[in-house]
Write an enzyme that holds these catalytic residues in place. Structure first.
Site, PDB file in Angstrom:
ATOM      1  N   GLU A 247       0.879  -1.173   0.000  1.00  0.00           N
ATOM      2  CA  GLU A 247       0.000   0.000   0.000  1.00  0.00           C
ATOM      3  C   GLU A 247       0.913   1.218   0.000  1.00  0.00           C
ATOM      4  O   GLU A 247       1.736   1.386   0.895  1.00  0.00           O
ATOM      5  CB  GLU A 247      -0.931  -0.015   1.227  1.00  0.00           C
ATOM      6  CG  GLU A 247      -1.800  -1.275   1.336  1.00  0.00           C
ATOM      7  CD  GLU A 247      -2.656  -1.566   0.099  1.00  0.00           C
ATOM      8  OE1 GLU A 247      -2.963  -0.624  -0.661  1.00  0.00           O
ATOM      9  OE2 GLU A 247      -2.986  -2.746  -0.132  1.00  0.00           O
TER      10      GLU A 247
ATOM     11  N   CYS B 223      -1.505   9.085   4.035  1.00  0.00           N
ATOM     12  CA  CYS B 223      -1.432   8.761   2.617  1.00  0.00           C
ATOM     13  C   CYS B 223      -2.689   9.236   1.904  1.00  0.00           C
ATOM     14  O   CYS B 223      -2.697   9.438   0.701  1.00  0.00           O
ATOM     15  CB  CYS B 223      -1.253   7.269   2.441  1.00  0.00           C
ATOM     16  SG  CYS B 223      -2.532   6.347   3.281  1.00  0.00           S
TER      17      CYS B 223
HETATM   18  N1  LIG Z   1      -1.626   3.343   1.003  1.00  0.00           N
HETATM   19  C1  LIG Z   1      -1.533   3.231   2.316  1.00  0.00           C
HETATM   20  O1  LIG Z   1      -2.287   2.536   2.975  1.00  0.00           O
HETATM   21  C2  LIG Z   1      -0.451   3.995   3.040  1.00  0.00           C
HETATM   22  C3  LIG Z   1      -0.517   4.128   4.424  1.00  0.00           C
HETATM   23  C4  LIG Z   1       0.500   4.825   5.080  1.00  0.00           C
HETATM   24  C5  LIG Z   1       1.553   5.368   4.373  1.00  0.00           C
HETATM   25  N2  LIG Z   1       1.579   5.242   3.022  1.00  0.00           N
HETATM   26  C6  LIG Z   1       2.667   5.845   2.239  1.00  0.00           C
HETATM   27  O2  LIG Z   1       3.901   5.668   2.930  1.00  0.00           O
HETATM   28  C7  LIG Z   1       4.794   6.721   2.604  1.00  0.00           C
HETATM   29  C8  LIG Z   1       5.325   7.323   3.883  1.00  0.00           C
HETATM   30  O3  LIG Z   1       5.897   6.364   4.698  1.00  0.00           O
HETATM   31  P1  LIG Z   1       7.481   6.217   4.831  1.00  0.00           P
HETATM   32  O4  LIG Z   1       8.117   7.551   4.668  1.00  0.00           O
HETATM   33  O5  LIG Z   1       7.730   5.469   6.080  1.00  0.00           O
HETATM   34  O6  LIG Z   1       7.798   5.326   3.539  1.00  0.00           O
HETATM   35  P2  LIG Z   1       9.176   4.656   3.104  1.00  0.00           P
HETATM   36  O7  LIG Z   1       8.955   3.973   1.804  1.00  0.00           O
HETATM   37  O8  LIG Z   1      10.308   5.607   3.191  1.00  0.00           O
HETATM   38  O9  LIG Z   1       9.450   3.590   4.245  1.00  0.00           O
HETATM   39  C9  LIG Z   1       8.543   2.554   4.526  1.00  0.00           C
HETATM   40  C10 LIG Z   1       9.303   1.432   5.183  1.00  0.00           C
HETATM   41  O10 LIG Z   1      10.175   0.857   4.214  1.00  0.00           O
HETATM   42  C11 LIG Z   1      11.477   0.749   4.771  1.00  0.00           C
HETATM   43  N3  LIG Z   1      12.441   0.712   3.680  1.00  0.00           N
HETATM   44  C12 LIG Z   1      13.061   1.731   3.052  1.00  0.00           C
HETATM   45  N4  LIG Z   1      13.842   1.252   2.063  1.00  0.00           N
HETATM   46  C13 LIG Z   1      13.712  -0.095   2.070  1.00  0.00           C
HETATM   47  C14 LIG Z   1      14.236  -1.150   1.287  1.00  0.00           C
HETATM   48  N5  LIG Z   1      15.086  -0.919   0.283  1.00  0.00           N
HETATM   49  N6  LIG Z   1      13.855  -2.415   1.567  1.00  0.00           N
HETATM   50  C15 LIG Z   1      13.010  -2.680   2.574  1.00  0.00           C
HETATM   51  N7  LIG Z   1      12.472  -1.716   3.351  1.00  0.00           N
HETATM   52  C16 LIG Z   1      12.816  -0.441   3.096  1.00  0.00           C
HETATM   53  C17 LIG Z   1      11.558   1.944   5.694  1.00  0.00           C
HETATM   54  O11 LIG Z   1      12.628   1.823   6.599  1.00  0.00           O
HETATM   55  C18 LIG Z   1      10.189   1.883   6.344  1.00  0.00           C
HETATM   56  O12 LIG Z   1      10.153   0.921   7.354  1.00  0.00           O
HETATM   57  C19 LIG Z   1       3.989   7.715   1.808  1.00  0.00           C
HETATM   58  O13 LIG Z   1       4.278   7.543   0.450  1.00  0.00           O
HETATM   59  C20 LIG Z   1       2.544   7.321   2.118  1.00  0.00           C
HETATM   60  O14 LIG Z   1       1.618   7.710   1.144  1.00  0.00           O
HETATM   61  C21 LIG Z   1       0.615   4.557   2.361  1.00  0.00           C
HETATM   62  N1  LIG Z   2      -6.682   5.294   7.531  1.00  0.00           N
HETATM   63  C1  LIG Z   2      -6.096   6.529   7.105  1.00  0.00           C
HETATM   64  C2  LIG Z   2      -5.080   6.415   6.006  1.00  0.00           C
HETATM   65  C3  LIG Z   2      -3.867   5.624   6.312  1.00  0.00           C
HETATM   66  C4  LIG Z   2      -2.672   6.134   5.565  1.00  0.00           C
HETATM   67  O1  LIG Z   2      -1.841   6.871   6.011  1.00  0.00           O
HETATM   68  C5  LIG Z   2      -7.125   7.551   6.700  1.00  0.00           C
HETATM   69  O2  LIG Z   2      -7.950   7.306   5.819  1.00  0.00           O
HETATM   70  O3  LIG Z   2      -7.076   8.625   7.267  1.00  0.00           O
END
Ligand SMILES: NC(=O)c1ccc[n+]([C@@H]2O[C@H](COP(=O)([O-])OP(=O)(O)OC[C@H]3O[C@@H](n4cnc5c(N)ncnc54)[C@H](O)[C@@H]3O)[C@@H](O)[C@H]2O)c1
Ligand SMILES: N[C@@H](CCC=O)C(=O)O
Length: 562
Positions: free
Chosen positions: A314, A348
């Site tokens: 996600e 997100c």
């Molecule tokens: N769609 C959803 O449900 C959802 C929910 C929450 C956050 N997000 C997204 O997450 C992002 C923000 O979170 P973030 O800054 O923690 O994201 P990120 O991609 O920087 O990190 C996510 C995780 O991946 C790890 N990571 C980084 N490089 C890696 C690699 N090469 N291999 C394995 N793991 C690795 C990080 O240490 C962290 O634990 C935003 O883009 C946001 O939109 C999406």
């Molecule tokens: N459940 C959250 C989204 C999670 C992602 O960061 C919302 O809809 O506010």
């Protein structure tokens, strides 16, 4: 001998009889966990303040946990308080590739035992953990989330209390419901057919983001509940709240071998797990580039795996609010402010692009700018703070870069906010930008911070705007439309069918609730496996169909053969 050992022994003794006869599942029902009010003088406010004082007065040591053993390495790291970054909240240690491999070996060795613990027993643990999280540990979860991830009280309560508890309870409920469906056995005297849910072979790697404590809990513990052994790699900037979850789950009986807690440098972790032949699945939430890298690595290693790894990711969003000329301006203003700026736009699902008709713009602009002025950006311990700091120096640099772009581009005008300062904490003002170009990068790229951009369109182009909202970005996570005109709402809802996994009508694009708005998006926003929904728990099983024949096969020939 503890309870779990007794269960293991019992299971070994009756391994054969459990093949077709699983234990019957006890029925239970659950409800969404309500958010508490934190009014002055309330018991929850007093308990929260005590927990905040406790965690702020110390630097908590967080070990790597593999099986039942704690590990510490020379790669010492600190989680700081984002709104006061000289303050070290937690000390933790990066696992080396060798330790990640040790955790893989542990998971693979423990998997058979954990997988055979009956679902009923696991559900009991999960429900017990949810109860503890709602009572005894609620304020530990909230305080560590507030301090470590700079969430205000309400944002922590929504996430590290309500959503986390809901994930545990509803995933157990959905898994229980999932066991009810069984294949047809038209004549059970002749043939009995059965489907049983098994955990995946190998191990599951759960890689979680910083922005929701609950997401870390869900990514690690839903696969674990379904019988998988998990390596949980938390985000560096959510270590303490995530470790609090880990400890609670141990307290209710989840064995050390079922979930290992592995803080690590992202690429070290990713490179090691994707090289292992035993990788059963990756359960990822985070940014698109990280998920793409992991997927690519899995592709490169495909011929080395025992099974095809299941990939759940996600990812990011560029979520829209599309406003029709018939919309209610107050809802638009308040919904857009909340969506764009709560938790500094680090959801997100946060709205970061809005399309507003010329006829409404004077009122909408006045409302947005006036409300923005009232938003206090401060310490999370001050109850009147609307938001606090963004998560870290990298986020601060990225977000301030977009503000600099707005300041220097002739197409863009900052109409509110625009200041940033990282001298004490990583503070960025909620910022509203008006753009003349609906395809400017500020309207297309994920910023993941408190920057809202607005494109004002001629009213007669409202249907064209549906297409612009749909096609401007690679993402399809959340989107909202605002209108009183029912016919237009129906048309836009149809035309935007592929534009968002979570779609809102006359409501903001954030605030999904487990079991009410199952969450996830498609296109580059992810694999849309809908956390908080019915399908999610079952995703972590590899069902086995069993046919048992009750009568002997007496001939190889068919009757017509004579
Ligand atoms: N769609 C959803 O449900 C959802 C929910 C929450 C956050 N997000 C997204 O997450 C992002 C923000 O979170 P973030 O800054 O923690 O994201 P990120 O991609 O920087 O990190 C996510 C995780 O991946 C790890 N990571 C980084 N490089 C890696 C690699 N090469 N291999 C394995 N793991 C690795 C990080 O240490 C962290 O634990 C935003 O883009 C946001 O939109 C999406
Ligand atoms: N459940 C959250 C989204 C999670 C992602 O960061 C919302 O809809 O506010």
């Amino acid at each position: 001998m503890n309870n779990l050992s007794l269960i293991f022994n019992r299971l070994n003794a009756r391994a054969v009889s459990t093949i077709v006869q699983d234990l019957p599942i006890t029925d239970f029902q659950v409800e969404n966990e309500p958010c508490l009010g934190y009014m002055p003088g309330s018991p929850e406010r007093k308990e929260l303040e005590a927990a905040l004082a406790k965690y702020e007065s110390q630097t908590t040591d967080v070990p790597i946990m593999i099986g039942d053993k704690e590990y510490r390495t020379d790669h010492v790291r600190h989680q700081v308080i984002p709104h006061n970054h000289s303050h070290k909240l937690a000390q933790f240690y990066y696992a080396t590739s060798e330790l990640v491999q040790k955790a893989i070996d542990t998971a693979v060795a423990e998997r058979e035992k954990w997988e055979r613990v009956p679902l009923n027993v696991k559900f009991d643990m999960w429900l017990k953990a949810a109860d503890l999280m709602g009572t005894k540990y609620r304020q530990d979860l909230n305080a560590t989330t507030m301090l470590g991830q700079s969430k205000t009280v309400i944002q922590a309560e929504i996430d590290s209390a309500a959503e986390l508890i809901d994930f545990l309870r509803f995933n157990a409920l959905y898994a229980k419901e999932g066991t009810k469906w069984q294949p047809r056995s038209p004549d059970p005297k002749v043939t009995v057919n059965k489907l049983r849910l098994r955990g995946l072979e190998g191990f599951v790697a759960a890689v979680s983001p910083f922005n929701f404590t609950a997401i870390g809990g869900n990514l690690a513990y839903t696969p674990a509940m379904m019988g998988n052994c998990v390596l949980w790699k938390p985000s560096d900037t959510a270590i303490l709240s995530n470790f609090t979850i880990y400890k609670i789950m141990r307290e209710v009986g989840v064995p050390g071998g079922a979930v290992s807690f592995i803080p690590a440098d992202g690429p070290v972790f990713g490179d090691t797990i994707t090289k292992s032949p035993h990788l059963g699945a990756i359960n990822f939430t985070g940014s698109v580039p990280t998920f793409q890298r992991l997927w690519t690595q899995v592709g490169q290693n495909l011929s080395n795996y025992v099974s095809f790894p299941r990939l759940v990711g996600e990812c990011g969003g560029k979520n829209f609010h599309l406003i029709h000329p018939s919309a209610d301006v107050t809802s638009v203003v308040n919904g857009t402010i909340r969506s764009a700026f709560e938790y500094c736009g680090q959801k997100c699902s946060a709205c970061s692009r809005a399309y507003v008709p010329e006829s409404l713009w004077p009122q909408v602009k006045q409302g947005l700018v006036a409300t923005q002025k009232e938003l206090k950006v401060g310490d999370v311990k001050e109850y009147d703070s609307f938001t606090s700091a963004v998560i870290d120096d990298k986020a601060f640099k990225r977000i301030s870069g977009y503000i600099d772009h707005a300041n220097s581009s002739p197409n863009l005008t900052i109409i509110a906010g625009g200041k940033y300062d990282d001298s004490v904490g990583y503070f960025v003002e909620p910022t509203i930008v008006e753009t003349k170009d609906p395809k400017d990068k500020i309207m297309v790229e994920e910023i993941f911070g408190p920057v809202l951009s607005v494109y004002v369109y001629p009213d007669e182009k409202v249907d064209e705007m549906i297409q612009v909202a749909n096609t401007s970005t690679p993402y399809a996570l959340t989107g909202a439309i605002f209108a009183q005109d029912e016919a237009w709402l129906a048309k836009a809802t149809d035309m935007l069918k592929d534009a968002a996994g979570n779609f809102y009508i006359n409501d903001k694009s954030t605030g999904s609730v487990v079991a009410q708005q199952p969450f996830g998006g498609s296109r580059m926003s992810g694999t849309n496996d809908k956390a908080g929904g019915l399908q999610y728990a079952l995703k972590w099983t590899s069902p086995q169909a069993i046919k048992q024949t009750m009568v002997p096969l007496t001939d190889v020939k068919y009757p017509y053969m004579g």
